[in-house]
Scaffold this active site. Structure first.
Site, PDB file in Angstrom:
ATOM      1  N   ASP A  95       0.807  -1.231   0.000  1.00 39.40           N
ATOM      2  CA  ASP A  95       0.000   0.000   0.000  1.00 39.40           C
ATOM      3  C   ASP A  95       0.835   1.274   0.000  1.00 39.40           C
ATOM      4  O   ASP A  95       0.274   2.380   0.111  1.00 39.40           O
ATOM      5  CB  ASP A  95      -0.937   0.004   1.211  1.00 39.40           C
ATOM      6  CG  ASP A  95      -2.054  -1.006   1.048  1.00 39.40           C
ATOM      7  OD1 ASP A  95      -2.606  -1.102  -0.059  1.00 39.40           O
ATOM      8  OD2 ASP A  95      -2.376  -1.703   2.032  1.00 39.40           O
ATOM      9  N   ASP A 122      -6.174  -4.690  -5.490  1.00 45.47           N
ATOM     10  CA  ASP A 122      -5.975  -3.285  -5.105  1.00 45.47           C
ATOM     11  C   ASP A 122      -4.582  -2.778  -5.493  1.00 45.47           C
ATOM     12  O   ASP A 122      -4.368  -1.577  -5.631  1.00 45.47           O
ATOM     13  CB  ASP A 122      -6.103  -3.066  -3.586  1.00 45.47           C
ATOM     14  CG  ASP A 122      -7.054  -4.003  -2.897  1.00 45.47           C
ATOM     15  OD1 ASP A 122      -7.442  -5.020  -3.502  1.00 45.47           O
ATOM     16  OD2 ASP A 122      -7.395  -3.746  -1.746  1.00 45.47           O
TER      17      ASP A 122
HETATM   18  N1  GLY Z   1      -7.221  -1.721  -0.194  1.00 48.37           N
HETATM   19  C1  GLY Z   1      -7.921  -2.373   0.856  1.00 48.37           C
HETATM   20  C2  GLY Z   1      -9.386  -2.348   0.674  1.00 48.37           C
HETATM   21  O1  GLY Z   1      -9.900  -1.926  -0.360  1.00 48.37           O
HETATM   22  O2  GLY Z   1     -10.070  -2.751   1.595  1.00 48.37           O
END
Ligand code: GLY
Length: 386
Positions: free
Chosen positions: A102, A163
């Site tokens: 992330d 993601d």
């Molecule tokens: N990127 C983590 C979520 O969308 O929960």
């Protein structure tokens, strides 16, 4: 036809009112949070205070402040946003909670933006350090960036998630700014692997997918936040629309645009009557399940980015119209409309239904992408920071 179906999107007046309402909430949150961070999700419409700059969502708070600055030109928002750079520098320098893919979410909004738009060299250097850290998660021979956990954690080894397509822009940016091709090369291989494996032949997506850590062979898909391994988690599909469209923007590779289009077509074909997805696309009206307004907000931006990639023609027009319908429903039915009893911009998001976390609450990423969607609508020609 309902009122929502008649309109293709908020008109200028409705967009202006929605922006004004969002700014009222942000102003109140500046007083409450300043250079600290709200928690991931609200509890009963209020964000608790987070203990430190940890987790994957803290940058959405300065990200909203940057958007407020772009929308208003008011330097107060710029100064508030810049006050967060220090915390993100410290997070990298002291190696605080960096074991995650992330870093793209975290450092694009907090540090790439102040460099790109305001020439902050310390922010640039910090974003480059974050890109270096992200590269340490790139696994050979699989050619993917591991999403979560230590690289030798048997549960997480060789695993990546949909993601992560939102985190590759940091690597493409790092190549642009440093002239070193290794960042973009890793991003490209990672995105290629996701296009091949995480996007399924029926145009749905796995939430997560494993590759063998030593042979690099593709193994299996698995969900973490969706309803089932073979279901289609709504936010994951929305990340797919936006993420593949962004990877197209950086590479010009047509198969990324096609992947975004496949994600979009499935997403749009599985929306309920009010155009805001339930938290997993297996659910529809009458299911009794919660919607995920954050998936809708991400999808609006993804559809607009997809339309930008397609440039002109009927398909681009259809995606713009679909984005407008979803945004209109968010404005009319899900926004807090500046309600002083709520800290969030959007109600009715879902973070992780299987674990019972942040269910039917506001959340920071839903708020950020809602304001990004309003910014795209209010400022045609504006380019997102991703
Ligand atoms: N990127 C983590 C979520 O969308 O929960």
């Amino acid at each position: 036809m309902t009122a929502i179906e008649v309109h293709t999107g908020p008109d200028a007046q409705a967009t202006g009112n929605a922006v004004d309402a969002a700014l009222r909430t942000i102003d109140a949150n500046i007083t409450k949070f300043a250079d600290r961070y709200p928690a991931d999700t609200t509890q009963d419409d209020r964000y608790p205070l987070r203990q430190g700059n940890v987790g994957w969502t803290t940058s959405f708070w300065p990200g909203m402040l940057w958007l407020a600055h772009e929308l208003t030109g008011d330097d107060r928002y710029r100064d508030e946003a810049r006050s967060h750079v220090r915390s993100f520098v410290e997070r990298i320098d002291r190696r605080i909670d960096l074991g995650t893919h992330d870093l793209g979410f975290l450092y694009t909004l907090s540090c790439v933006v102040p460099w790109e738009r305001h020439g902050d060299e310390r922010a640039r250097d910090t974003a480059l350090a974050a890109a270096d850290h992200l590269l340490t998660r790139f696994l050979e021979p699989a050619g993917i960036i591991q999403a979560w956990g230590d690289l030798d954690d048997p549960r997480q080894r060789g695993r990546t998630i949909i993601d992560s397509l939102m985190n590759t822009p940091l690597l493409f940016w790092a190549t642009d700014v440093s002239g070193e091709s290794r960042y973009a090369a890793a991003a490209r291989r990672h995105a290629d692997q996701l296009r091949e494996r995480i996007l399924r032949p029926d145009d749905t997506t796995f939430h997560t997918f494993y590759w063998h850590p030593t042979t690099g062979a593709p193994l299996r898909g698995e969900t973490e936040q969706g309803s089932a391994d073979d279901s289609c988690w709504a936010r994951g599909q929305a990340w797919g629309i936006y993420g593949f469209a962004l990877n197209f923007r950086y590479t010009g590779e047509p198969s990324f645009l096609q992947a975004a289009q496949r994600c979009a077509d499935y997403f749009l074909a599985h929306l309920p009557a009010d155009h805001v997805a339930y938290w997993d696309l297996v659910f529809g009206d009458g299911s009794g399940e919660e919607r995920d307004s954050s998936a809708a907000a991400i999808a609006v931006n993804g559809l607009l980015e997809l339309a930008r990639g397609l440039q002109a023609g009927p398909a681009a027009q259809q995606y713009r119209a679909a984005a407008g319908r979803i945004l209109r429903s968010l404005v009319d039915n899900y926004s807090t409309a500046g309600d002083p009893d709520s800290d969030a911009l959007l109600r009715h998001g879902v973070y992780d239904k299987p674990k019972g976390v942040g269910v039917d609450e506001g959340n920071l990423w839903g708020d950020y992408f809602y304001l990004e969607a309003l910014t795209r609508t209010a400022r045609p020609g504006w380019t997102s920071p991703w």
